[in-house]
Design a protein around this motif. Structure first.
Motif, PDB file in Angstrom:
ATOM      1  N   VAL A 281      37.872   4.090  12.787  1.00  0.00           N
ATOM      2  CA  VAL A 281      39.283   4.048  12.386  1.00  0.00           C
ATOM      3  C   VAL A 281      39.499   3.010  11.285  1.00  0.00           C
ATOM      4  O   VAL A 281      40.164   3.285  10.279  1.00  0.00           O
ATOM      5  CB  VAL A 281      40.198   3.778  13.608  1.00  0.00           C
ATOM      6  N   ILE A 282      38.926   1.811  11.450  1.00  0.00           N
ATOM      7  CA  ILE A 282      39.082   0.777  10.424  1.00  0.00           C
ATOM      8  C   ILE A 282      38.479   1.242   9.109  1.00  0.00           C
ATOM      9  O   ILE A 282      39.088   1.089   8.037  1.00  0.00           O
ATOM     10  CB  ILE A 282      38.450  -0.550  10.885  1.00  0.00           C
TER      11      ILE A 282
ATOM     12  N   ILE B  81      43.013   3.923   1.902  1.00  0.00           N
ATOM     13  CA  ILE B  81      43.815   3.079   1.019  1.00  0.00           C
ATOM     14  C   ILE B  81      43.059   2.759  -0.269  1.00  0.00           C
ATOM     15  O   ILE B  81      43.663   2.620  -1.327  1.00  0.00           O
ATOM     16  CB  ILE B  81      44.315   1.797   1.720  1.00  0.00           C
ATOM     17  N   GLY B  82      41.727   2.677  -0.185  1.00  0.00           N
ATOM     18  CA  GLY B  82      40.940   2.472  -1.398  1.00  0.00           C
ATOM     19  C   GLY B  82      41.073   3.626  -2.360  1.00  0.00           C
ATOM     20  O   GLY B  82      41.165   3.437  -3.580  1.00  0.00           O
TER      21      GLY B  82
ATOM     22  N   LEU C 237      42.994  -4.209  -5.486  1.00  0.00           N
ATOM     23  CA  LEU C 237      43.235  -3.659  -4.154  1.00  0.00           C
ATOM     24  C   LEU C 237      42.139  -2.686  -3.736  1.00  0.00           C
ATOM     25  O   LEU C 237      41.853  -2.545  -2.542  1.00  0.00           O
ATOM     26  CB  LEU C 237      44.609  -3.002  -4.108  1.00  0.00           C
ATOM     27  N   VAL C 238      41.491  -2.049  -4.701  1.00  0.00           N
ATOM     28  CA  VAL C 238      40.337  -1.211  -4.377  1.00  0.00           C
ATOM     29  C   VAL C 238      39.230  -2.094  -3.806  1.00  0.00           C
ATOM     30  O   VAL C 238      38.609  -1.761  -2.792  1.00  0.00           O
ATOM     31  CB  VAL C 238      39.838  -0.435  -5.622  1.00  0.00           C
ATOM     32  N   TRP C 239      38.981  -3.224  -4.441  1.00  0.00           N
ATOM     33  CA  TRP C 239      37.936  -4.123  -3.957  1.00  0.00           C
ATOM     34  C   TRP C 239      38.308  -4.743  -2.612  1.00  0.00           C
ATOM     35  O   TRP C 239      37.423  -4.977  -1.771  1.00  0.00           O
ATOM     36  CB  TRP C 239      37.610  -5.196  -4.987  1.00  0.00           C
TER      37      TRP C 239
ATOM     38  N   VAL D 299      36.231  -4.639   0.993  1.00  0.00           N
ATOM     39  CA  VAL D 299      36.059  -5.748   1.942  1.00  0.00           C
ATOM     40  C   VAL D 299      36.478  -5.300   3.345  1.00  0.00           C
ATOM     41  O   VAL D 299      35.786  -5.587   4.331  1.00  0.00           O
ATOM     42  CB  VAL D 299      36.867  -6.982   1.482  1.00  0.00           C
ATOM     43  N   LEU D 300      37.581  -4.571   3.443  1.00  0.00           N
ATOM     44  CA  LEU D 300      38.036  -4.052   4.736  1.00  0.00           C
ATOM     45  C   LEU D 300      37.009  -3.094   5.325  1.00  0.00           C
ATOM     46  O   LEU D 300      36.803  -3.067   6.534  1.00  0.00           O
ATOM     47  CB  LEU D 300      39.403  -3.361   4.591  1.00  0.00           C
TER      48      LEU D 300
END
Length: 75
Positions: free
Chosen positions: A20-21, A28-29, A40-42, A46-47
């Motif tokens: 899920v994460i 979102i990427g 925000l892509v980077w 990281v996420l």
């Protein structure tokens, strides 16, 4: 059968949380890539790795397949 045990195919809280994460991170990427927002892509990358680490930690804590905190269910 041949006596090989079923590995569980990821039916554990650790696996589901990780997926899920990582799915949210990829989603979102992709949106941020489309909107041309490289920072925000980077951060979504990281996420993605955070999801992997969370899954590893949860597995070590006993929430993986065959872990001490999961109950094996017979079908």
């Amino acid at each position: 059968m041949s006596g090989i045990e079923d590995p569980g195919h990821g039916h554990s809280p650790a696996a589901w949380t990780t997926v899920v994460i990582m799915l949210v991170a990829v989603t979102i990427g992709t949106v941020f890539f489309f909107l041309d927002m490289p920072l925000l892509v980077w951060l979504s990358v990281v996420l993605l790795f955070i999801g992997l680490v969370v899954g590893f930690i949860m597995t070590k804590a006993g929430y993986g397949v065959g872990g001490s905190k999961t109950i094996s269910k017979q079908h």
